[in-house]
Each structure stands twice: as C-alpha cells, then as structure tokens.
Design a protein around this motif. Structure first.
Motif, PDB file in Angstrom:
ATOM      1  N   VAL A 183       0.831  -1.205   0.000  1.00 21.99           N
ATOM      2  CA  VAL A 183       0.000   0.000   0.000  1.00 21.99           C
ATOM      3  C   VAL A 183       0.869   1.259   0.000  1.00 21.99           C
ATOM      4  N   VAL A 184       1.937   1.265   0.802  1.00 25.63           N
ATOM      5  CA  VAL A 184       2.822   2.437   0.860  1.00 25.63           C
ATOM      6  C   VAL A 184       3.557   2.627  -0.472  1.00 25.63           C
ATOM      7  N   ALA A 185       4.019   1.513  -1.071  1.00 26.59           N
ATOM      8  CA  ALA A 185       4.737   1.619  -2.350  1.00 26.59           C
ATOM      9  C   ALA A 185       3.846   2.209  -3.430  1.00 26.59           C
ATOM     10  N   GLN A 186       2.591   1.765  -3.498  1.00 23.52           N
ATOM     11  CA  GLN A 186       1.675   2.307  -4.502  1.00 23.52           C
ATOM     12  C   GLN A 186       1.354   3.770  -4.213  1.00 23.52           C
ATOM     13  N   SER A 187       1.146   4.106  -2.955  1.00 22.95           N
ATOM     14  CA  SER A 187       0.861   5.492  -2.599  1.00 22.95           C
ATOM     15  C   SER A 187       2.036   6.406  -2.941  1.00 22.95           C
ATOM     16  N   LEU A 188       3.259   5.934  -2.640  1.00 18.46           N
ATOM     17  CA  LEU A 188       4.447   6.733  -2.953  1.00 18.46           C
ATOM     18  C   LEU A 188       4.583   6.930  -4.460  1.00 18.46           C
ATOM     19  N   ALA A 189       4.281   5.890  -5.238  1.00 16.71           N
ATOM     20  CA  ALA A 189       4.323   6.025  -6.701  1.00 16.71           C
ATOM     21  C   ALA A 189       3.303   7.065  -7.175  1.00 16.71           C
ATOM     22  N   GLU A 190       2.108   7.027  -6.625  1.00 16.79           N
ATOM     23  CA  GLU A 190       1.058   7.951  -7.052  1.00 16.79           C
ATOM     24  C   GLU A 190       1.431   9.404  -6.779  1.00 16.79           C
ATOM     25  N   VAL A 191       1.878   9.690  -5.554  1.00 18.87           N
ATOM     26  CA  VAL A 191       2.159  11.098  -5.229  1.00 18.87           C
ATOM     27  C   VAL A 191       3.414  11.582  -5.931  1.00 18.87           C
ATOM     28  N   ARG A 202      11.508  14.443  -9.530  1.00 21.24           N
ATOM     29  CA  ARG A 202      11.345  13.362  -8.564  1.00 21.24           C
ATOM     30  C   ARG A 202      12.360  13.481  -7.435  1.00 21.24           C
ATOM     31  N   HIS A 203      13.607  13.842  -7.782  1.00 26.19           N
ATOM     32  CA  HIS A 203      14.611  13.886  -6.721  1.00 26.19           C
ATOM     33  C   HIS A 203      14.311  14.992  -5.720  1.00 26.19           C
ATOM     34  N   ALA A 204      13.790  16.135  -6.183  1.00 25.76           N
ATOM     35  CA  ALA A 204      13.460  17.215  -5.260  1.00 25.76           C
ATOM     36  C   ALA A 204      12.259  16.834  -4.393  1.00 25.76           C
ATOM     37  N   PHE A 205      11.257  16.250  -5.013  1.00 23.16           N
ATOM     38  CA  PHE A 205      10.071  15.845  -4.245  1.00 23.16           C
ATOM     39  C   PHE A 205      10.429  14.817  -3.180  1.00 23.16           C
ATOM     40  N   LEU A 206      11.190  13.808  -3.557  1.00 25.54           N
ATOM     41  CA  LEU A 206      11.518  12.746  -2.609  1.00 25.54           C
ATOM     42  C   LEU A 206      12.497  13.234  -1.544  1.00 25.54           C
ATOM     43  N   ASP A 207      13.348  14.191  -1.890  1.00 30.17           N
ATOM     44  CA  ASP A 207      14.221  14.774  -0.872  1.00 30.17           C
ATOM     45  C   ASP A 207      13.376  15.456   0.209  1.00 30.17           C
ATOM     46  N   LEU A 284       6.191  -0.032  -9.959  1.00 27.04           N
ATOM     47  CA  LEU A 284       4.851   0.554  -9.794  1.00 27.04           C
ATOM     48  C   LEU A 284       4.856   2.017 -10.226  1.00 27.04           C
ATOM     49  N   LEU A 285       5.993   2.685 -10.049  1.00 29.91           N
ATOM     50  CA  LEU A 285       6.120   4.080 -10.470  1.00 29.91           C
ATOM     51  C   LEU A 285       5.880   4.222 -11.968  1.00 29.91           C
ATOM     52  N   GLU A 286       6.475   3.356 -12.754  1.00 31.25           N
ATOM     53  CA  GLU A 286       6.337   3.425 -14.210  1.00 31.25           C
ATOM     54  C   GLU A 286       4.920   3.098 -14.646  1.00 31.25           C
ATOM     55  N   VAL A 287       4.307   2.129 -13.983  1.00 25.61           N
ATOM     56  CA  VAL A 287       2.916   1.773 -14.288  1.00 25.61           C
ATOM     57  C   VAL A 287       2.005   2.970 -14.010  1.00 25.61           C
ATOM     58  N   GLU A 288       2.226   3.637 -12.885  1.00 25.15           N
ATOM     59  CA  GLU A 288       1.429   4.814 -12.544  1.00 25.15           C
ATOM     60  C   GLU A 288       1.656   5.939 -13.554  1.00 25.15           C
ATOM     61  N   ALA A 289       2.905   6.121 -13.984  1.00 25.54           N
ATOM     62  CA  ALA A 289       3.209   7.170 -14.964  1.00 25.54           C
ATOM     63  C   ALA A 289       2.489   6.917 -16.276  1.00 25.54           C
ATOM     64  N   LYS A 290       2.479   5.656 -16.730  1.00 23.32           N
ATOM     65  CA  LYS A 290       1.772   5.328 -17.970  1.00 23.32           C
ATOM     66  C   LYS A 290       0.293   5.646 -17.855  1.00 23.32           C
ATOM     67  N   ALA A 291      -0.280   5.311 -16.699  1.00 22.02           N
ATOM     68  CA  ALA A 291      -1.703   5.592 -16.496  1.00 22.02           C
ATOM     69  C   ALA A 291      -1.981   7.086 -16.492  1.00 22.02           C
ATOM     70  N   ALA A 292      -0.971   7.877 -16.114  1.00 22.30           N
ATOM     71  CA  ALA A 292      -1.125   9.332 -16.073  1.00 22.30           C
ATOM     72  C   ALA A 292      -0.694   9.997 -17.381  1.00 22.30           C
ATOM     73  N   GLY A 293      -0.281   9.210 -18.380  1.00 21.34           N
ATOM     74  CA  GLY A 293       0.161   9.767 -19.648  1.00 21.34           C
ATOM     75  C   GLY A 293       1.484  10.490 -19.555  1.00 21.34           C
ATOM     76  N   LEU A 294       2.339  10.046 -18.642  1.00 20.95           N
ATOM     77  CA  LEU A 294       3.629  10.699 -18.425  1.00 20.95           C
ATOM     78  C   LEU A 294       4.755   9.757 -18.810  1.00 20.95           C
ATOM     79  N   ARG A 295       5.669  10.232 -19.629  1.00 22.45           N
ATOM     80  CA  ARG A 295       6.836   9.442 -20.010  1.00 22.45           C
ATOM     81  C   ARG A 295       7.977   9.764 -19.048  1.00 22.45           C
TER      82      ARG A 295
END
Length: 307
Positions: A183-191, A202-207, A284-295
């Motif tokens: 659940v945490v991994a999917q949530s982290l991928a989404e945000v 991504r590096h600034a957000f995760l920092d 999961l990050l890449e799967v979420e990005a595809k669903a969001a139309g983000l490369r």
C-alpha cells in the motif's frame, strides 16, 4: 553466544546468502543446501560446507530456512529428501525466515514436533542490501526457550529481533508488514507522479518527503530507484502479489476488511499482466506514470539511500 552449535541453512538466494554470510563471518560452522547448487557456491568460498540434500542437514543443531513459497518450504522439510526424511536424526531447532502461509507453517511445526524439534517462525523486514548494512529486522514467534536459543544468531544477522509470542503470531505480523509495504509503495508512486506532472523533479520531491515527518527508511531506500528508474529486482511484483494474497486471505478468515490492499493487489495483477514480472516492485512508479500519460526519464542524480 553458544559457539559449539552447528548451523544448517536451506535457501541460498540473494537474501538468504547475505544472512548466512554474516554467520560465516562470525566463524560459525555452517552447512548450506540450495536447490540450485551454483547459488550456494559463493558461500562455500566463505567457509560453508555444501550439502547435497536437505536431509544432509538433519544432524545440525539449528537449521535456518529462507525459501520462496509455502510449497517449497513444506517440501524442503517434509518431502522425500527433506530435512525430516532421515528417521534417525533431526535438528534441535528450525528457524524459518520465509514469508509463507500460517497453514504451511503449522503443518511443518506439527511434523517437527513429532521428531522433537522446536520451530521458530522468524520472518524478516529488509532485503540483501539491508542485511549487508546491518539493518535487518526480525519478528519471531514460537516457544520462548527456542527464541532464547536462537537469539544470539538472530542478532548476528539483524539489528533487532522482536519476540511476539507463541505459535504463528510472527506470520501474521509479517503478512501485515507486507500488506503495508504494498500500500505504501503504490501510494508513494502515485504522489511522486502527481508531483512530477505538476512540474517538480522526482529527486526534489523525494528529498522533501524523506526529510519530512512522512519520510521513513523505506522511502529513503526506494528513492534512488524512483529517481533513476533502477528497477533491478530486490523484491518482485510476483512476490509482493503473493504476500497481498496471503493478507487478503487472512482478512477474509478474520473478517477484517482490507479495501486498500485489495486495490493494490489488482494493480499488481495488471502490472504483471503487462510484463512486469522479473523487475523490482518499485516499477509501480512506471505503471502509474503510464496511467497518467507521463513518459519517465532517469534523472541521473546521486541519491542517498539512507543505509
């Protein structure tokens, strides 16, 4: 510590090998069996004896197991060439680190009891890199005296070993842990994808996240993979799906609703159907990005994993 006890080890995957290596580094007498012998050979270079079958470890004082599934665990202990197949010998204690069903654990515990062998359930939190950094955590259940016998060895492999009681208690703790992990991994991928689509790297957000009240050892450790798209497997989507299935089965049995876990399980199923099988679950990050139309592109930033 009791230095005269002999150690058997079944399961020399990356995680098991990292844990066994710590026992060998302490100068212990360790014999190892793995279904694919080549995976155990690096441990031989560290001083381990290689066994031909699990039954060859029956004369060891303590046997540790770290296996991929419930069926494999039952076979390694109770099968035709399993640990208990030699009628004249059985270890004093079996300590199992695998994430398996409570039913499989209970089956093996009963078979061991008939031979006078105690069993400790001791699932772990971490992966091979966490082991190597000395930051592994273990949760254990079974007879209190068995935990005391195993404790010095557990502390050679982990920073913490928590005893939670008799029977299968540690199994449910580990199942809950891995449901939370999913659940945490999917949530982290989404945000993370939401932030990136809003124009934040991504590096600034995760920092920021890692230095906030929401940061954790997990978010820090996964940050390099999320930032640089390094999905070399530490724990695959297939294995995480297995653990979500165990959690959902436990929820049904105890009538505990797990709606978030159920949704993440189906996301993992879809992910696996898209071919994400032998990668890390951080994909999961890449799967979420595809669903969001983000490369996504690797950011090629050096990120401290915190271990």
């Amino acid at each position: 510590m009791t230095p005269d006890l002999t150690i058997g080890w079944i399961g020399a995957g990356r995680m098991g090998s990292a844990m066994a290596a710590r026992l060998l580094a302490a100068g212990l007498d360790v014999a190892v069996y793995n279904r694919t012998r080549a995976k155990a050979e690096p441990l031989a270079a560290l001083g381990a004896r290689l066994a031909e079958t699990p039954s060859d470890l029956a004369d060891r004082d303590i046997v540790f197991t770290n296996l991929s599934s419930s069926d494999v665990f039952v076979d390694m202990v109770c099968g035709p060439n399993g640990l208990l197949s030699r009628k004249s010998k059985a270890p004093r204690l079996l300590v199992d680190f695998s994430t398996i069903s409570t039913e499989a654990s209970a089956t093996v515990r009963a078979a061991l009891a008939q031979r006078g062998t105690a069993m400790l359930d001791a699932p772990v939190s971490g992966n091979a890199k966490v082991v190597e950094a000395g930051k592994l955590s273990i949760v254990a259940s079974g007879p209190a005296e068995a935990f005391e016998m195993a404790r010095p060895y557990l502390h050679l492999m982990a920073k913490a070993a928590t005893y939670v009681g008799e029977g299968e208690a540690a199994r449910i703790v580990k199942i809950c842990h891995n449901v939370f992990l999913g659940v945490v991994a999917q949530s982290l991928a989404e945000v993370t994808i939401l932030a990136e689509k809003g124009g934040v790297s991504r590096h600034a957000f995760l920092d920021f996240i890692n230095n906030s009240v929401m940061g954790s050892m997990f978010t820090r450790y996964k940050a390099p993979a999320y930032v640089n798209l390094d999905f070399k497997p530490t724990f695959t989507p297939v294995l995480l799906r297995k653990d979500l299935d165990l959690g959902l089965a436990a929820g049904r049995a105890m009538e505990v609703p797990l709606p978030l876990a159920a949704q993440v399980r189906e996301i993992l199923q879809s992910m696996i159907g898209q071919g994400y099988r032998d990668c890390d679950f951080a994909a999961l990050l890449e799967v979420e990005a595809k669903a969001a139309g983000l490369r996504l592109e690797p950011e090629n930033v050096d990120v401290d994993p915190g271990i």
